[in-house]
Design a protein around this motif. Structure first.
Motif, PDB file in Angstrom:
ATOM      1  N   GLU A   1      20.380  65.354  16.724  1.00 54.33           N
ATOM      2  CA  GLU A   1      20.123  65.302  18.160  1.00 54.33           C
ATOM      3  C   GLU A   1      19.016  66.305  18.410  1.00 54.33           C
ATOM      4  O   GLU A   1      18.763  67.170  17.563  1.00 54.33           O
ATOM      5  N   PRO A   2      18.418  66.235  19.583  1.00 55.04           N
ATOM      6  CA  PRO A   2      17.421  67.277  19.871  1.00 55.04           C
ATOM      7  C   PRO A   2      18.076  68.644  19.877  1.00 55.04           C
ATOM      8  O   PRO A   2      19.211  68.801  20.330  1.00 55.04           O
TER       9      PRO A   2
ATOM     10  N   TRP B   1      14.860  62.561  11.919  1.00 55.86           N
ATOM     11  CA  TRP B   1      14.853  61.309  11.145  1.00 55.86           C
ATOM     12  C   TRP B   1      15.970  60.425  11.644  1.00 55.86           C
ATOM     13  O   TRP B   1      16.649  60.778  12.611  1.00 55.86           O
TER      14      TRP B   1
ATOM     15  N   GLU C   1      17.609  54.696   9.605  1.00 60.20           N
ATOM     16  CA  GLU C   1      16.598  53.742   9.142  1.00 60.20           C
ATOM     17  C   GLU C   1      15.558  54.402   8.234  1.00 60.20           C
ATOM     18  O   GLU C   1      15.052  53.768   7.309  1.00 60.20           O
TER      19      GLU C   1
HETATM   20  P1  ATP Z   1      22.355  53.900  16.976  1.00 61.06           P
HETATM   21  O1  ATP Z   1      21.045  53.561  16.340  1.00 61.06           O
HETATM   22  O2  ATP Z   1      23.483  53.108  16.404  1.00 61.06           O
HETATM   23  O3  ATP Z   1      22.341  53.967  18.448  1.00 61.06           O
HETATM   24  P2  ATP Z   1      21.773  56.620  16.234  1.00 61.06           P
HETATM   25  O4  ATP Z   1      20.378  56.280  16.554  1.00 61.06           O
HETATM   26  O5  ATP Z   1      22.342  57.862  16.861  1.00 61.06           O
HETATM   27  O6  ATP Z   1      22.739  55.412  16.539  1.00 61.06           O
HETATM   28  P3  ATP Z   1      21.280  57.720  13.677  1.00 61.06           P
HETATM   29  O7  ATP Z   1      20.386  56.953  12.800  1.00 61.06           O
HETATM   30  O8  ATP Z   1      22.397  58.459  13.057  1.00 61.06           O
HETATM   31  O9  ATP Z   1      21.943  56.744  14.683  1.00 61.06           O
HETATM   32  O10 ATP Z   1      20.473  58.788  14.501  1.00 61.06           O
HETATM   33  C1  ATP Z   1      19.069  58.794  14.608  1.00 61.06           C
HETATM   34  C2  ATP Z   1      18.665  59.183  15.999  1.00 61.06           C
HETATM   35  O11 ATP Z   1      19.186  60.482  16.324  1.00 61.06           O
HETATM   36  C3  ATP Z   1      17.193  59.306  16.210  1.00 61.06           C
HETATM   37  O12 ATP Z   1      16.588  58.059  16.453  1.00 61.06           O
HETATM   38  C4  ATP Z   1      17.122  60.250  17.411  1.00 61.06           C
HETATM   39  O13 ATP Z   1      17.317  59.552  18.615  1.00 61.06           O
HETATM   40  C5  ATP Z   1      18.269  61.177  17.157  1.00 61.06           C
HETATM   41  N1  ATP Z   1      17.796  62.385  16.460  1.00 61.06           N
HETATM   42  C6  ATP Z   1      18.000  62.727  15.179  1.00 61.06           C
HETATM   43  N2  ATP Z   1      17.443  63.924  14.896  1.00 61.06           N
HETATM   44  C7  ATP Z   1      16.849  64.338  16.023  1.00 61.06           C
HETATM   45  C8  ATP Z   1      16.085  65.490  16.391  1.00 61.06           C
HETATM   46  N3  ATP Z   1      15.841  66.458  15.528  1.00 61.06           N
HETATM   47  N4  ATP Z   1      15.624  65.563  17.651  1.00 61.06           N
HETATM   48  C9  ATP Z   1      15.878  64.572  18.531  1.00 61.06           C
HETATM   49  N5  ATP Z   1      16.585  63.479  18.257  1.00 61.06           N
HETATM   50  C10 ATP Z   1      17.072  63.359  17.019  1.00 61.06           C
END
Ligand code: ATP
Ligand code: MG
Length: 587
Positions: A342-343, A365, A368
């Motif tokens: 998350e951010p 990241w 995907e």
């Molecule tokens: P879904 O795609 O099923 O809704 P998800 O996107 O949370 O779930 P993940 O692939 O686990 O699934 O998470 C990736 C996402 O998490 C990124 O696309 C982004 O939105 C968020 N994310 C990951 N790391 C960061 C970061 N450092 N800063 C901001 N957002 C982040």
């Protein structure tokens, strides 16, 4: 308040930081060359399990500690690289003996216990596909994922099986083998095997399956933050990215003690909780227990953790303890701390410098992308709130989608657009399981579009704005929830914040915030007004929330991400959608 840049830590003892010469490494980098760091199999083959384990034993490092497992009850178990090699060989032989073929899917439904790591690596060495499930999933999410992923083998415990798999067992006709970890009682499901006994009866000699770089290796389901989880397909070649991004973004060196707190039930716990630390020859710590601040500080101290990778949700929980919760612990071995998922609010980065004497390094990241793409690497100055810069081998851009389906690059610093990557890195997903159309929709004009909105500043730093689904359009302004949440987090009473847009006849949408207070702070109308005033002062009237609701907790995914879509659905009385990854009901 603008947060000051944190200049790179002065050199203390320990290895020199990776990427000290970022520009030069980026310029000269190629993935083909990066692959030379790994051994590979004859005739161009590549196998993640071999690179993680066997390679080190062949190179004479068999006696090095690979994995230290810390049980909930205080009991610990150590595995050298040689131990892991034998155990994973036995697991691979067991699969072969059961007639499980290359490419078939092996699911795990286990807590963080040694069998999970042995199953993961043994599965890969056998040429089968590893797919981890969170042990806290209920029967429905397990059934959906195993059906979609065509699970042929399930490794679990008898208790988990009885509670979560038995109710849906007859809807899993493809499931041929259930391997049970731990004691198997008289009530164990018919046809299941006692994994311990079966491993003891399997040979410890195994020739790693001659997998090709493009063979499917991992099946990871996304977190379900924005909707129904998708199954992302990854191949053996991904190991090249796991390996070098572990170095570039996490600053891994072979003498590190590395602790990734993520569960293998989501991608971080596999890419960086199993693969990268092992391919880099480090010692990795696995803790079976859930978050507990005192336990965590104790682990960092006692295990002499040098590199630590965790998530904003845990960091925010530590922040609730105040400015200096690490007092009394010797954390002098801790060299590098990173965060993902998350951010990471700027407030958290600034807090970490006070609490740990060093900042958390945010990186970005997705399931995907399979590996870290954008990072605050060890050698760079940190701008709190920025995700950092693209790693060598990663080309990132900010794009605008055009009405005709094409995209154009936004070159102007600070302008928000969709964060996109140029395909070509090895851990790029190769498809969404059974959803070719959705996969294709992620690409335009040779770019992979991430679905996240961001901007890039004049120094090449990337700044997260929000997921495109979560961004709020109010009175002609595009408002990213992250900015509003971060401003609320700056208030001394706020522990967590989540922001959504609510339809409004005049403005299109207005901003509503939900906050959780720090321990010892009482919810009151006066505090609510104070928070509204704080946000207005900090953000201005257009961006500041119109309404703030104080809550006991926020709905989160099992990987700790705030589910804004659920807050919104509940606020508007809309269907709640897929809740398979919801951690607990926080209505
Ligand atoms: P879904 O795609 O099923 O809704 P998800 O996107 O949370 O779930 P993940 O692939 O686990 O699934 O998470 C990736 C996402 O998490 C990124 O696309 C982004 O939105 C968020 N994310 C990951 N790391 C960061 C970061 N450092 N800063 C901001 N957002 C982040
Ligand atoms: Mg996603």
């Amino acid at each position: 308040m603008a947060f000051a840049t944190i200049n790179k830590a002065p050199k203390t003892q320990g290895p020199s930081p990776r990427l000290a010469n970022y520009e030069a490494v980026r310029r000269d980098f190629s993935w083909a060359q990066a692959r030379q760091q790994l051994t590979g199999l004859p005739d161009g083959g590549l196998n993640i399990g071999f690179e993680a384990v066997d390679r080190h034993v062949i190179a004479g490092q068999g006696q090095k500690l690979a994995l230290r497992w810390l049980g909930k009850d205080g009991h610990a178990e150590d595995f050298t690289y040689a131990d892991l090699r034998l155990a994973t060989n036995r697991f691979a032989n067991l699969l072969a003996g059961l007639g499980v073929l290359r490419g078939e899917r092996v699911f795990t439904l286990l807590g963080r216990q040694p069998a999970l790591y042995i199953a993961a690596l043994g599965t890969l060495k056998a040429g089968c596909v590893f797919s981890p499930l969170f042990s806290a999933f209920g029967p429905e999410p397990i059934e959906t994922r195993m059906t979609k992923g065509d699970g042929r083998v399930l490794v679990t415990t008898e208790a988990l099986y009885r509670k979560k798999v038995a109710p849906v067992r007859d809807r899993l006709p493809g499931l041929a083998h259930v391997l049970l970890v731990g004691e198997r009682t008289a009530q164990a499901p018919a046809g299941s095997l006692d994994l311990g006994k079966a491993l003891a009866g399997s040979s410890a000699d195994f020739d790693v399956a001659p997998t090709r770089p493009e063979d499917m290796a991992l099946l990871h389901f996304t977190s379900g933050t924005t909707g129904k989880p998708k199954g992302a397909i990854h191949v053996h070649e991904a190991v090249v990215a796991h390996h070098v991004t572990g170095q570039f973004a996490l600053d891994l060196h072979s003498d590190d003690v590395f602790w990734c707190t993520a569960d293998p039930g989501w991608v971080t716990g596999t890419s960086y909780g199993i693969i990268a630390p092992l391919t880099n020859g480090t010692t990795m710590i696995v803790d079976e227990a859930e978050f507990d601040a005192a336990r965590w500080f104790g682990i960092l101290q006692d295990q002499k953790v040098s590199v630590w990778y965790t998530a904003p949700t845990a960091i925010r929980m530590l922040m609730k303890l105040g400015p200096n919760p690490t007092q009394g612990y010797d954390l002098s071995r801790l060299r590098f701390m990173a965060s993902v998922g998350e951010p990471l609010n700027p407030e958290a980065v600034v807090w970490s410098v006070g609490a740990f004497g060093r900042p958390f390094h945010d990186n970005w990241w997705q399931t995907e992308t399979g590996g870290i793409m954008i990072a605050n690497y060890a050698a760079m100055d940190i701008k709190p709130g920025s995700m950092g810069r693209p790693l060598p081998g990663v080309e990132a851009a900010i794009l605008r989608r055009l009405p005709d389906g094409h995209v154009e690059q936004i070159e102007t610093a600070g302008t928000v657009g969709e964060l996109a990557l140029k395909p070509g890195w090895p851990s790029m997903f190769r498809g969404y399981l059974d959803d070719e159309a959705r996969y294709r929709k992620c690409f335009a004009d040779g770019w992979y579009l991430s679905g996240d909105l961001a901007n890039r500043d004049a120094d090449g730093y990337f700044w997260f704005v929000g997921r495109s689904d979560d961004v709020i359009k109010s009175a002609g302004h595009l408002i990213g929830p992250f900015e509003v949440e971060s401003a609320l987090m700056e208030h001394a009473a706020v522990a967590e914040a989540a922001v959504i847009g609510i339809p409004d006849p005049m403005a299109g949408e207005i901003v509503k915030a939900f906050v959780v207070l720090k321990a010892g702070r009482q919810a009151s109308d006066a505090l609510r007004k104070e928070l509204l005033g704080h946000a207005r002062l900090r953000l201005g009237p257009v961006v500041a929330p119109r309404d703030i609701e104080i809550k006991e907790s926020l709905p989160k995914t099992r990987s700790g991400k705030i589910m804004r879509r659920l807050l919104k659905a509940r606020e508007l009385g809309l269907p709640e959608g897929d809740l398979s990854t919801l951690e607990s009901d926080t209505k």
